[in-house]
Design an enzyme around this catalytic site. Structure first.
Site, PDB file in Angstrom:
ATOM      1  N   ASP A  61      -7.165  -7.435   1.915  1.00  0.00           N
ATOM      2  CA  ASP A  61      -8.391  -6.249   1.455  1.00  0.00           C
ATOM      3  C   ASP A  61      -8.981  -7.514  -0.083  1.00  0.00           C
ATOM      4  O   ASP A  61     -10.267  -7.280  -0.197  1.00  0.00           O
ATOM      5  CB  ASP A  61      -7.466  -5.615   0.331  1.00  0.00           C
ATOM      6  CG  ASP A  61      -9.084  -4.471   0.140  1.00  0.00           C
ATOM      7  OD1 ASP A  61      -9.718  -4.308   0.099  1.00  0.00           O
ATOM      8  OD2 ASP A  61      -7.669  -3.087  -0.891  1.00  0.00           O
ATOM      9  N   TYR A  88       1.284  -1.615  -0.043  1.00  0.00           N
ATOM     10  CA  TYR A  88      -0.032   0.134  -0.432  1.00  0.00           C
ATOM     11  C   TYR A  88       1.241   1.027   0.440  1.00  0.00           C
ATOM     12  O   TYR A  88       1.438   2.084   1.251  1.00  0.00           O
ATOM     13  CB  TYR A  88      -0.838  -0.188   1.179  1.00  0.00           C
ATOM     14  CG  TYR A  88      -2.484  -1.193   0.822  1.00  0.00           C
ATOM     15  CD1 TYR A  88      -2.041  -1.979   0.345  1.00  0.00           C
ATOM     16  CD2 TYR A  88      -3.265  -0.420   0.524  1.00  0.00           C
ATOM     17  CE1 TYR A  88      -3.040  -2.826  -0.943  1.00  0.00           C
ATOM     18  CE2 TYR A  88      -4.268  -0.789  -0.580  1.00  0.00           C
ATOM     19  CZ  TYR A  88      -4.379  -2.184  -0.115  1.00  0.00           C
ATOM     20  OH  TYR A  88      -5.140  -2.894  -0.431  1.00  0.00           O
ATOM     21  N   ASP A 116      -3.381 -17.994  -3.134  1.00  0.00           N
ATOM     22  CA  ASP A 116      -3.922 -17.695  -4.316  1.00  0.00           C
ATOM     23  C   ASP A 116      -4.915 -19.452  -4.172  1.00  0.00           C
ATOM     24  O   ASP A 116      -5.859 -19.320  -4.373  1.00  0.00           O
ATOM     25  CB  ASP A 116      -2.616 -18.123  -6.210  1.00  0.00           C
ATOM     26  CG  ASP A 116      -1.345 -18.888  -5.550  1.00  0.00           C
ATOM     27  OD1 ASP A 116      -1.300 -19.278  -4.246  1.00  0.00           O
ATOM     28  OD2 ASP A 116      -0.753 -19.150  -6.506  1.00  0.00           O
ATOM     29  N   ASP A 136     -12.899  -9.279   0.445  1.00  0.00           N
ATOM     30  CA  ASP A 136     -14.243  -8.846  -0.613  1.00  0.00           C
ATOM     31  C   ASP A 136     -14.745 -10.623  -1.095  1.00  0.00           C
ATOM     32  O   ASP A 136     -15.755 -10.143  -1.576  1.00  0.00           O
ATOM     33  CB  ASP A 136     -13.554  -7.989  -1.721  1.00  0.00           C
ATOM     34  CG  ASP A 136     -13.789  -7.099  -1.189  1.00  0.00           C
ATOM     35  OD1 ASP A 136     -14.014  -6.101  -0.295  1.00  0.00           O
ATOM     36  OD2 ASP A 136     -13.857  -6.163  -2.951  1.00  0.00           O
ATOM     37  N   LYS A 166       2.645 -15.233   0.668  1.00  0.00           N
ATOM     38  CA  LYS A 166       3.014 -16.005  -0.877  1.00  0.00           C
ATOM     39  C   LYS A 166       4.850 -16.452  -1.115  1.00  0.00           C
ATOM     40  O   LYS A 166       4.834 -15.897  -2.220  1.00  0.00           O
ATOM     41  CB  LYS A 166       2.544 -14.912  -1.806  1.00  0.00           C
ATOM     42  CG  LYS A 166       2.690 -15.213  -3.584  1.00  0.00           C
ATOM     43  CD  LYS A 166       1.814 -16.401  -3.974  1.00  0.00           C
ATOM     44  CE  LYS A 166       2.184 -16.834  -5.365  1.00  0.00           C
ATOM     45  NZ  LYS A 166       1.501 -18.646  -5.651  1.00  0.00           N
TER      46      LYS A 166
END
Ligand code: ATP
Length: 354
Positions: free
Chosen positions: A244, A134, A220, A248, A187
């Site tokens: 984030d 970010y 993933d 969602d 990851k």
């Protein structure tokens, strides 16, 4: 007569904010009144209305006054509609950075009466909120994104041991209050140093919580697993961008973005703000779903109660969650859930249920 009070800074924000934020204030007021506690609100300028009045979406005076409040209820901002010079940094990012609201808790739970893709989902995403990719908050000076030439763009990702450790503690503490399991999402097969450090620090913190079980997933794989077997997950802790995106996905699996609650906190301050944005496509019609903002406010009261030992706030939060579930199960719903209730009518039904 009230025996106590809770002080709340209220920032309405843009788009559907002025529809859903007052709904949440009315619900919190009623729930606290039932515990003989008065809700004292102070509305502060924020968003497009603040640009008109003060020339900035987050005026200096708002930031100064926010410092005086432990509890904030904040509506969405629609920075895309601001004059170009005022779009960056986004107001939410500015506030999170200035007050170091590093922990973002985003629950996703299917509720009776709401059609959900994953009817058995009940999890909490604990998202690191102060660094990662970010660009608007991961540098002391300047931006973490830059272009050495018009055809080359670079982005710096920041992961520190200290920030990873404090968010891991949030996750393991939350797991203790829930079903006792944490999944660390990273990851590290590709972003070996940054998300590898995040994963390793979380696993070190796990050793302090022998009563909480832990596993790890690549982000993933996590996206696929959330769709395949959502009920298997309790607390998911991850870095900013992954959190984030996954939140969602989890919100949509649980029914609608209009239901997705969120709390941002530091050690001594918390901000309730729904996951959804300003929803300009439906703003002004009074049809927005206020559940996400009401449920975020309930999280805020619980956070306050647990931190300060104020049992009345915890009972008010329990009552709001119960009333929300009751009203939705009764079939009262806004348009996004297939119903016809306005934001205000939905809030009235929750107040009546309280
Ligand atoms: P941001 O980037 O600020 O998060 P966004 O443009 O990605 O915002 P939203 O503003 O959240 O997205 O809107 C996405 C979709 O969800 C829109 O169609 C909007 O109408 C819908 N939506 C968002 N919030 C609500 C709500 N509270 N009630 C009903 N529909 C909503």
């Amino acid at each position: 007569m009230s025996v106590g009070s809770v002080r709340l800074a209220v920032l309405h924000g843009d788009g559907v904010g002025p529809e859903v934020v007052p709904a949440a204030v009315a619900v919190a007021e009623r729930a606290l009144a039932a515990q003989d506690v008065a809700l004292e609100t102070t509305v502060l300028p924020f968003g497009a209305a603040a640009i008109e009045e003060h020339g900035h979406p987050v005026p200096e005076s708002t930031l100064e006054q926010l410092a005086d409040f432990d509890l904030w209820l904040v509506g969405p901002h629609d920075s895309a509609s601001y004059p170009a010079a005022l779009r960056h940094p986004a107001p939410g990012a500015e506030m999170r950075k200035q007050f170091d609201l590093y922990a973002n808790l985003r629950p996703a739970r299917a509720l009776a009466g709401v059609t959900a893709t994953a009817p058995d989902i009940d999890l909490l995403i604990v998202r690191e909120n102060s660094e990662g990719l970010y660009a608007d908050r991961n540098m002391a000076v300047g931006s973490g994104e830059f272009m050495p030439t018009p055809d080359v763009a670079l982005s710096v990702g920041l992961v520190t041991r200290a920030a990873s450790e404090r968010i891991a503690v949030e996750a393991f503490e939350a797991a203790r209050r829930r079903r006792g399991h944490v999944t660390v999402v990273h990851k590290a097969n590709v972003l070996r140093l940054t998300t590898g450090l995040f994963r390793d620090v979380c696993l070190q913190v796990a050793q302090r919580y022998p009563d909480v079980t832990v596993d790890t997933e690549h982000v993933d794989a996590m996206a696929a697993l959330l769709v395949r077997r959502p009920a298997d997950y309790d607390v998911i802790v991850t870095e900013n961008l992954f959190g984030d995106i996954l939140s969602d996905l989890a919100a949509e699996l649980s029914g609608s973005l209009g239901l997705a609650a969120s709390l941002n906190s530091s050690a001594d301050r918390a901000m309730a703000q729904a996951v959804h944005g300003a929803a300009p496509d439906i703003a002004g019609r009074g049809s927005a779903n206020p559940v996400a903002t009401i449920a975020s406010t309930s999280m805020l009261l619980r956070w306050h109660g647990e931190r300060s030992g104020d049992e009345a706030s915890i009972r008010a939060s329990d009552a709001i969650d119960g009333a929300l579930a009751h009203v939705l199960a009764d079939g009262v719903a806004t348009a996004d859930l297939g119903g016809s209730a306005s934001s205000a009518a939905f809030a009235d039904a929750v107040v009546a249920a309280l």
